[in-house]
Design an enzyme around this catalytic site. Structure first.
Site, PDB file in Angstrom:
ATOM      1  N   HIS A   1       0.805  -1.225   0.000  1.00  0.00           N
ATOM      2  CA  HIS A   1       0.000   0.000   0.000  1.00  0.00           C
ATOM      3  C   HIS A   1       0.838   1.276   0.000  1.00  0.00           C
ATOM      4  O   HIS A   1       0.301   2.373  -0.044  1.00  0.00           O
ATOM      5  CB  HIS A   1      -0.966   0.012   1.182  1.00  0.00           C
ATOM      6  CG  HIS A   1      -0.284   0.275   2.507  1.00  0.00           C
ATOM      7  ND1 HIS A   1       0.401  -0.701   3.191  1.00  0.00           N
ATOM      8  CD2 HIS A   1      -0.166   1.396   3.244  1.00  0.00           C
ATOM      9  CE1 HIS A   1       0.904  -0.183   4.297  1.00  0.00           C
ATOM     10  NE2 HIS A   1       0.588   1.090   4.356  1.00  0.00           N
TER      11      HIS A   1
HETATM   12  C1  UD1 Z   1      -2.008   5.333   5.904  1.00  0.00           C
HETATM   13  C2  UD1 Z   1      -0.738   5.848   6.563  1.00  0.00           C
HETATM   14  C3  UD1 Z   1       0.311   4.741   6.550  1.00  0.00           C
HETATM   15  C4  UD1 Z   1      -0.225   3.446   7.145  1.00  0.00           C
HETATM   16  C5  UD1 Z   1      -1.509   3.065   6.444  1.00  0.00           C
HETATM   17  C6  UD1 Z   1      -2.116   1.818   7.049  1.00  0.00           C
HETATM   18  C7  UD1 Z   1      -0.217   8.249   6.276  1.00  0.00           C
HETATM   19  C8  UD1 Z   1       0.589   9.232   5.542  1.00  0.00           C
HETATM   20  N1  UD1 Z   1      -0.172   6.977   5.824  1.00  0.00           N
HETATM   21  O1  UD1 Z   1      -1.715   5.058   4.546  1.00  0.00           O
HETATM   22  O2  UD1 Z   1       1.429   5.158   7.314  1.00  0.00           O
HETATM   23  O3  UD1 Z   1       0.730   2.425   6.994  1.00  0.00           O
HETATM   24  O4  UD1 Z   1      -2.440   4.156   6.561  1.00  0.00           O
HETATM   25  O5  UD1 Z   1      -3.135   1.303   6.236  1.00  0.00           O
HETATM   26  O6  UD1 Z   1      -0.861   8.585   7.236  1.00  0.00           O
HETATM   27  N2  UD1 Z   1      -8.719   5.117   1.204  1.00  0.00           N
HETATM   28  C9  UD1 Z   1      -9.979   4.577   1.085  1.00  0.00           C
HETATM   29  N3  UD1 Z   1     -10.660   4.286   2.236  1.00  0.00           N
HETATM   30  C10 UD1 Z   1     -10.165   4.529   3.465  1.00  0.00           C
HETATM   31  C11 UD1 Z   1      -8.894   5.111   3.575  1.00  0.00           C
HETATM   32  C12 UD1 Z   1      -8.175   5.384   2.432  1.00  0.00           C
HETATM   33  O7  UD1 Z   1     -10.471   4.334  -0.006  1.00  0.00           O
HETATM   34  O8  UD1 Z   1     -10.843   4.224   4.465  1.00  0.00           O
HETATM   35  C13 UD1 Z   1      -7.949   5.399  -0.041  1.00  0.00           C
HETATM   36  C14 UD1 Z   1      -8.146   6.796  -0.551  1.00  0.00           C
HETATM   37  O9  UD1 Z   1      -8.078   6.750  -1.929  1.00  0.00           O
HETATM   38  C15 UD1 Z   1      -6.922   7.511  -0.036  1.00  0.00           C
HETATM   39  C16 UD1 Z   1      -5.878   6.433  -0.074  1.00  0.00           C
HETATM   40  O10 UD1 Z   1      -6.575   5.227   0.243  1.00  0.00           O
HETATM   41  O11 UD1 Z   1      -6.585   8.626  -0.800  1.00  0.00           O
HETATM   42  C17 UD1 Z   1      -4.757   6.649   0.914  1.00  0.00           C
HETATM   43  O12 UD1 Z   1      -5.279   6.781   2.225  1.00  0.00           O
HETATM   44  P1  UD1 Z   1      -4.417   7.529   3.381  1.00  0.00           P
HETATM   45  O13 UD1 Z   1      -5.139   7.450   4.653  1.00  0.00           O
HETATM   46  O14 UD1 Z   1      -4.002   8.873   2.885  1.00  0.00           O
HETATM   47  O15 UD1 Z   1      -3.093   6.700   3.440  1.00  0.00           O
HETATM   48  P2  UD1 Z   1      -2.850   5.122   3.466  1.00  0.00           P
HETATM   49  O16 UD1 Z   1      -2.243   4.758   2.156  1.00  0.00           O
HETATM   50  O17 UD1 Z   1      -4.043   4.357   3.915  1.00  0.00           O
END
Ligand code: UD1
Length: 370
Positions: free
Chosen positions: A209
């Site tokens: 991820h």
């Molecule tokens: C985040 C953390 C990472 C952690 C990971 C665990 C940061 C910078 N990153 O990464 O350190 O290892 O969580 O999973 O804080 N999205 C969804 N549904 C959700 C959440 C996210 O669809 O419930 C999608 C969205 O498109 C979003 C992307 O995932 O833009 C990234 O989500 P984000 O929370 O920014 O970072 P993670 O990659 O999940």
């Protein structure tokens, strides 16, 4: 004033992303046992039920007192919106201390707000460094460590790293919270029947991820190609971020895509797989605790202890298909012993590197003295 009056009794714990649910579970239970008033604030960084609600339910975390509903956005906008909402939240009820975990944007936002409001900040899982400045987690953990009043480390090495960086907070070594959680929930995970999509016989587990690995479909395709060539089926629970890049990639036969899994199913998959391929920090550790060899799909790790035990091997940034195949082969040579034998062999190495085992009790003792 008696001793009890001097202790921190009103705590706000800020969580928001999948790994933070794992880290807050047993500590929250210990704080409640001591009669400490813990308010649980969920930033809403993770909002899909399979990344959030499932974890909260399975880890026996009480429903958060408030969900700020921030959701996904650019780093600056997401962090800024969290800060605004957290400031209002903390103004409404000034706690004795704010607890944050790890290195996500929720950690960073809460750390900045707490310190600006002059509320004691406790950073759990302090002192980690991967020394890769491309990763947002590296910025978040450095800032949180330097703002924190209390830094909870898993071992002496993390503590020493912080001393060398001249952090101003007080350092306490309390062991690894993810280890305690994994040990506590593993028996329950093993009682569950395996997910229907998981093949009979030997299989490996893949998770990816990190933006550097999954945002560019060519890099993600290379990872899948490598996974497809390791000589056994590979089960791949797909993070929503990764799902976006998968469109248009030919997934090799033998790589089985599935929806993200909750905490107990992830422990169950780890415990039954021959090998894990992952770019997650937490999973590298959980694999070790459970006795599953790991190939890390990155060129560095913030958990060098996992490498020293011989149970984890790095690739590069980004990992290539050939490297993944070679690393998987290297780790498969380890399989001369049964998993129970391996767990017995690893136990002293893990004890030595991941510190004390009664982690929640030690952290609660430290938090109370904030
Ligand atoms: C985040 C953390 C990472 C952690 C990971 C665990 C940061 C910078 N990153 O990464 O350190 O290892 O969580 O999973 O804080 N999205 C969804 N549904 C959700 C959440 C996210 O669809 O419930 C999608 C969205 O498109 C979003 C992307 O995932 O833009 C990234 O989500 P984000 O929370 O920014 O970072 P993670 O990659 O999940």
């Amino acid at each position: 004033m008696n001793e009890r009056d001097r202790l921190a009794r009103i705590i706000t714990t800020v969580i928001g992303a999948r790994p933070q649910f794992v880290k807050c579970s047993l500590l929250g239970r210990e704080l409640r046992r001591r009669g400490i008033d813990e308010r649980l604030v969920h930033t809403g960084q993770h909002y899909n039920p399979e990344l959030s609600e499932v974890f909260i339910r399975e880890l026996e975390i009480p429903a958060p007192d408030v969900n700020l509903g921030i959701g996904s956005d650019s780093h600056a906008r997401q962090t800024a919106r969290m800060m605004i909402a957290l400031e209002a939240e903390l103004e409404g009820r000034r706690p004795d201390a704010v607890i944050v975990f790890g290195d996500t944007n929720s950690t960073l936002a809460a750390a900045l707000v707490a310190v600006k409001m002059q509320i004691q900040l406790v950073h759990i899982e302090a002192g980690m460094r991967g020394y890769n400045r491309r990763l947002p987690e590296e910025h978040n953990r450095i800032v949180a460590d330097h703002l924190a009043d209390v830094l909870i480390c898993h071992n002496e090495r993390a503590a020493e790293r912080l001393r060398q960086e001249f952090v101003s907070g007080r350092i306490a070594i309390c062991g690894d919270t993810m280890r305690e959680t994994a040990e506590y929930f593993l028996p329950r995970a093993l009682k569950r029947s395996m997910l229907a999509a998981v093949p009979e016989g030997r299989f490996a587990l893949l998770t990816a991820h990190r933006p550097d690995n999954v945002d560019d479909p060519k890099i993600l395709a290379g990872i899948l190609e490598g996974a497809g060539r390791i000589g056994m089926p590979v089960v791949f629970p797909v993070h929503p971020r990764t799902r976006k890049s998968l469109a248009g990639i030919a997934v090799p036969p033998g790589v089985i895509l599935m929806e993200p899994v909750g905490y107990l199913d992830m422990l169950g998959l780890l415990a039954r797989s021959e090998l894990v391929l992952t770019d997650s920090g937490g999973l590298q550790k959980e694999a070790l605790f459970i006795g599953t060899p790991c190939v890390t799909l990155r060129g560095e790790t913030e958990w060098p202890e996992t490498i020293e035990t011989g149970m984890n091997v790095l690739t590069s940034n980004p990992p290539t298909a050939n490297e993944i195949v070679a690393a998987a082969r290297e780790m498969s040579t380890q399989t001369g012993e049964s998993r129970p034998q391996r767990r017995v062999r690893l136990a002293p190495l893990i004890d030595e590197r991941f510190g004390p085992i009664d982690v929640a009790r030690r952290v609660a003792d430290t938090v109370e003295k904030c």
